[in-house]
Every structure is written in structure tokens, then in C-alpha cells.
Design an enzyme around this catalytic site. Structure first.
Site, short mmCIF file in Angstrom:
data_model
loop_
_atom_site.label_atom_id
_atom_site.label_comp_id
_atom_site.label_asym_id
_atom_site.label_seq_id
_atom_site.Cartn_x
_atom_site.Cartn_y
_atom_site.Cartn_z
CG ASP A 78 44.74 45.26 35.20
OD1 ASP A 78 45.76 44.60 35.45
OD2 ASP A 78 44.77 46.41 34.74
CB CYS A 119 45.83 40.66 29.90
SG CYS A 119 44.53 39.42 29.62
CG ASP A 120 44.27 45.10 31.33
OD1 ASP A 120 43.88 44.05 30.81
OD2 ASP A 120 43.51 45.89 31.88
CE LYS A 121 47.64 48.37 33.40
NZ LYS A 121 46.49 47.52 33.14
CB CYS A 192 37.58 41.28 29.59
SG CYS A 192 38.08 40.38 31.08
CD GLU A 443 42.33 48.77 35.18
OE1 GLU A 443 43.14 49.09 34.29
OE2 GLU A 443 41.80 47.66 35.22
CB SER A 469 38.74 49.03 34.43
OG SER A 469 38.36 48.11 33.45
#
Length: 555
Positions: A78, A119-121, A192, A443, A469
Site C-alpha cells: 500500500d 501485509c495489508d490486504k 511497516c 487508501e 492507512s
């Protein structure tokens, strides 16, 4: 179904011949086949090292008598996708990831799965697939990145780099100072370093019961992360023997535990998209009203970056997610009877952990906030709900009335902010960026970070039908539902309108008469055509509202 369907009987001789071509021995043919789905790629810092994690998982599977087969999924970073058209694909990739795992396991059956992710998704996409397939599964994350250290000794994460861009645009930061952030904020591989979406979801995987203790907080670089991966490979064989499946673990009580933990940690608002979507695959309905009820009754025990200078690695040193849950359990806020991928019930697992340290994890009787980190707002602007990370909002913005500055895309809003056209007392409105209208529900860290960087984080609000985010802080309210493209009131706001944000009272209101609203509704010409074809066009035609988790409608 399992791998026996392709291994047993004379009719499966062709299948066994193909497996033999892989080097599978007759002895291995009799053992369980374990899938290792890995999102490793060379373009995401959180995933670059996942090949090593996958090898450790496979070693654990072999140690325990299984035969591992690794395959891969796509992944979107992202941060790299931020503030350009690539971000439209980020949330949409969640469904592709779940679908691709389903295809692999149904076409080439396995007996159990270990999912290697970060990570995110990718994390929620894999969790959705785990619920859908419902074979024994363990999640293994790649672990968090260490925080960066600037030349003056300050620890920072990625969010501070985005804020530094805003400071630079306002003339408060030199080129050399900006370069210091750029070169030092992200020191190596891992998700992150703050309580952004990736770490939020990895931590909540523990709270849900599909990750072993330490999954969310053990650093990416280090032997402990590799040992955890190897332990997961060994443990999956025990889960297979017990026939313990994701839907046995992911009960309503487990989701409530995860929501309590989310509120105590101050997680990303994106979790309010992902947990309902995962629950949907498990046949459980998570409504925003229930999420807000849990927020009202759960104290926030941790204040983590971007809201502070405390990072995920600091939580790990104090016992991690199990320590947070142990502290919540002291007030009866955790159901200890639930099962997980670990041995024993949750209460037995928590017995091995201490609670609050008093600094990183606050005690239950002296929390940072009496309410959870996330709040659900409603009102004429968001009758189906909107989401704010209230734990990262300045006190003076908790009740706020401002003047609407209206933009039909993130890019338009970002350009105005960078040109210093937004002033104290404004409410930035970014619309037509929802799941359908974006499409893909972008985002938006760039505009929120730029506002903070320009010193406007405590004097300007922002509302959008898009999302933020986990690194966002300030009075940034997202997921406004219904979205503009679906006829939501956010699409009828005009420049200069007054908007009320009242987070304690959970209100989001457009202060315009109903008569004027109806006149505008009659004149509304619909959402702008973004001109996207391919997957995004199909996604836009099937995606539901943010308050439903932005899942896809069944045909």
C-alpha cells in the site's frame, strides 16, 4: 476432500505418476500433503524475506511427518501504491487472493494449510480463504520491520515520511532533512513498524486464534521469527490429527475477543473492513453497531505509532498480544473458553503471560483511554456508518464544526493541500472514492499526512467514502456509507456547507436543511465515470458497501 482423492486406488495412477515427476517417493505418497501458501515477492519490503519464512515452515512440516507443497499469491504494497491509480487495486486484491487460494486447493487438494503472509490486504485475503476452505490452517506472518532511526536519534516509521512531505511542502523541512527520513525510516524487511494495517491484522490473527503467540510482534529479522515459523509447520500436523478447522476456531466469541483486542491496541480503521469480511466467510455477521458497542466498553491500553513513538517491537518485548489480552481478561473482557491453533483453550494459554508493564501496555484500571481506539459515527452524512481512529485524534478535534472544502478525488484534494489552499476551520471532503465509486476504495495517507505535516492536524477535519492507512492520524473519518456513487449524502455536499463532527456523541452531520438536500438530490447527475475496465470494472459491479466489509455480492 483432502489429498487422498488424488492418491488412492488404481484410477489415480496418472495422478501418482505426475506426483512422482515432482520427486515424491512412495513413502511420501502415504503422508499428509500440506499446502504452504506464500505471498513472497521482491517488490514489497514486508514480503521480500518470506522465502526464508516459508522454508522454515516446510522444515517444521517435514519434522512432523508431512509433505509440504509451496505456492504463491499476489501482493500489493500500500505504501508503494499510495496516491496513484495503483491504490485502486489494493482492497480489490483481497478478493483475488482469497479466490486464488480456493482455486489451488480445490484443484490440487491438500490436507491442511500454512499461510505465510505479512501485509495489508494479503492477511485478510488469506483469512477469508481459510474460512471458505475450512481445512486445518495456521497463519504465519513475516513479522514487523524495526523502526527507523534519524540522524538526530529519533525513532520513526513510514507515517513520519509522509508527514515530512507535508512539512517540506510548507517550507518547514529542508531537502536534506527530507532525505534523512527517506533513507532511514524503513531500515529493512518486515511489515511497516507502527500499528498500521499490516501489523493490526497480524496482531488480530493471534486474537482470533489462527496465529501462534508472537505471530504479530516478533521482529522480521531474527531467529525467533524463524523458530515460530518452524513451530507452525510442526503444529499444523497436530491440528490435522485433531481435525481442528478454522470455523471451529472462528466463532462469534473469537471475533469479539479480536474486536476487544483491536480496541485496546488502537488498530487501523481498515480492520473494520476486514474483520466483517472474514466473519462473512465464516458465516458470522459483524455489524458496525456491535463494533461500536465493544468500543464503548473496552479501554484503550496501548498508544502506538503513528499516535506515539511506541512501536510494535516494543509491544513484543512486553509480552505481545497475549499480554494485552491477559490484561483485558482481568476485567472479564476476554472469553477464555475459545480454542485456537495453540494447545489448550485461550485461558490456559494466557496463564503463561504477564499483563501490563505500565508503560507500553497500560493496566486495565489505568488505561490510556476509557474507550477503544476506533469509533463508529452515524448521522445524516453516514446513516450506515463511518469510521474514525479516535485514539489518534487531537482532543480539540473530538467535537468540531467546520466549512466543507469539496473534492471529487484524492488527487484533487492532495493538490489543494500541497498548494496550502486548506486552512484552519476547514473540513476536507473527498468523495467518489468508495468501493464502487473509486473503484476500489483508495487508501489515503498522503492527504492526511500532508495536513499533519503542515500543522493542521488539530484544526482541519477530513471525511471520505474512501479509507485511510493505519498510519493516518488526525480527525480523518472514512468509510462513509452509503458512498457518493451509491447516492449517499456525501455526494451532495457543496463548497461552504457546514459539517459537524462529534466523536464522543458518535455524530457526523451535514448542517443543511432537508429541503435543500432534496433539491440537490433531484439535480444530482450520478457518479463520474472513472473509465476503468478489466478487473476493476467487474469489481465495481459486484462490490458491496464499506459497512458490509466491501465483500462481493454473489451472482
Amino acid at each position: 476432500m483432502g489429498s487422498e482423492i488424488i492418491k488412492q486406488g488404481p484410477s489415480r495412477a496418472p495422478h501418482r505418476a505426475l506426483l512422482s515427476a515432482l520427486g515424491i517417493t512412495k513413502a511420501e505418497m502415504k503422508r499428509p500433503f500440506i499446502g504452504v501458501v506464500n505471498s513472497k515477492n521482491d517488490y514489497i519490503p514486508g514480503h521480500q524475506h518470506l522465502g526464508e519464512i516459508g522454508e522454515a515452515v516446510k522444515a517444521g512440516i517435514r519434522n512432523a511427518g508431512g509433505v509440504p507443497f509451496e505456492f504463491h499469491t499476489i501482493g500489493v504494497c500500500d505504501g508503494i501504491a499510495m496516491n496513484h491509480s495503483g491504490m485502486k487495486y489494493s482492497l480489490a486484491s483481497r478478493e483475488l487472493i482469497a479466490d486464488s487460494i480456493e482455486v489451488m486447493i480445490q484443484a490440487q487438494p491438500m490436507d491442511a494449510l500454512v499461510m505465510v503472509t505479512n501485509c495489508d490486504k494479503i492477511v485478510p485475503g488469506m483469512l477469508m480463504a481459510a474460512c471458505r476452505l475450512n481445512i486445518p490452517t495456521i497463519m504465519v506472518s513475516g513479522g514487523p520491520m524495526a523502526p527507523g532511526v534519524l540522524s538526530d536519534g529519533r525513532r520513526v516509521g513510514l507515517s513520519e515520511v509522509f508527514e515530512a512531505v507535508g512539512k517540506h511542502s510548507a517550507g518547514h523541512l529542508t531537502e536534506e532533512e527530507l532525505l534523512d527520513f527517506e533513507e532511514n525510516a524503513c531500515p529493512g524487511c518486515g511489515s511497516c513498524s507502527g500499528m498500521y494495517t499490516a501489523n493490526s491484522m497480524n496482531c488480530l490473527t493471534e486474537a482470533l486464534g489462527l496465529g501462534l503467540p508472537g505471530n504479530g510482534t516478533i521482529p522480521a529479522n531474527g531467529a525467533a521469527r524463524r523458530r515460530l515459523a518452524k513451530m507452525a509447520g510442526e503444529r499444523i500436523m497436530e491440528l490435522l490429527a485433531e481435525n481442528r478447522r478454522p470455523r471451529d476456531i472462528l466463532t462469534l466469541a473469537s471475533f469479539r475477543n479480536a474486536l476487544r483486542t483491536e480496541m485496546a491496541l488502537g488498530c487501523s480503521t481498515n480492520t473494520v473492513l476486514h474483520l466483517p469480511a472474514i466473519a462473512h466467510e465464516a458465516g458470522i455477521e459483524l455489524k458496525l453497531d456491535m463494533i461500536d458497542e465493544i468500543s464503548h466498553t473496552t479501554p484503550q491500553l496501548c498508544i502506538l505509532n503513528p499516535a506515539s513513538s511506541v512501536f510494535i517491537e516494543d509491544v513484543g518485548r512486553q509480552g505481545g498480544i497475549m499480554a494485552v489480552m491477559k490484561e483485558l481478561s482481568k476485567a472479564g473482557l476476554i472469553d477464555g473458553s475459545v480454542r485456537s491453533v495453540g494447545a489448550g483453550c485461550l485461558a490456559e494459554i494466557l496463564d503463561g503471560f504477564q499483563g501490563a508493564d505500565g508503560q507500553v501496555i497500560h493496566p486495565i484500571d489505568a488505561p490510556y483511554r476509557k474507550e477503544g481506539g476506533i469509533a463508529i459515527l452515524k448521522g445524516n452524512l453516514a446513516p450506515d456508518g463511518a469510521v474514525v481512529k479516535q485514539g489518534a485524534v487531537a482532543p480539540e478535534m473530538m467535537h468540531y464544526e467546520g466549512t466543507a472544502r469539496v473534492f471529487n478525488s484524492e488527487q484533487e484534494a492532495t493538490a489543494a493541500i500541497m498548494a496550502e489552499k486548506i486552512k484552519a476551520g476547514d473540513v476536507v471532503v473527498i468523495r467518489y472514492e468508495g468501493p464502487k465509486g473509486g473503484p476500489g476504495m483508495q487508501e489515503m495517507l498522503t492527504p492526511t499526512a500532508a495536513l499533519v505535516g503542515q500543522g493542521l492536524g488539530s484544526s482541519v477535519g477530513l471525511i471520505t467514502d474512501g479509507r485511510f492507512s493505519g498510519a493516518t492520524r488526525g480527525a480523518a473519518i472514512g468509510h462513509v456509507s452509503p458512498e457518493a456513487a451509491a447516492g449517499g449524502l456525501i455526494g451532495l455536499i457543496e463548497e461552504g456547507d457546514r459539517i459537524l463532527i462529534d466523536i464522543p456523541e458518535r455524530k457526523l452531520e451535514l448542517l443543511v436543511s432537508e429541503e435543500v438536500i432534496q433539491q440537490r438530490r433531484k439535480a444530482w447527475k450520478g457518479a463520474p465515470d472513472r473509465g476503468f475496465g478489466g478487473y476493476l470494472a467487474r469489481y465495481a459491479s459486484m462490490v458491496t458497501s464499506a459497512n458490509l466489509g466491501a465483500v462481493l455480492r454473489k451472482p
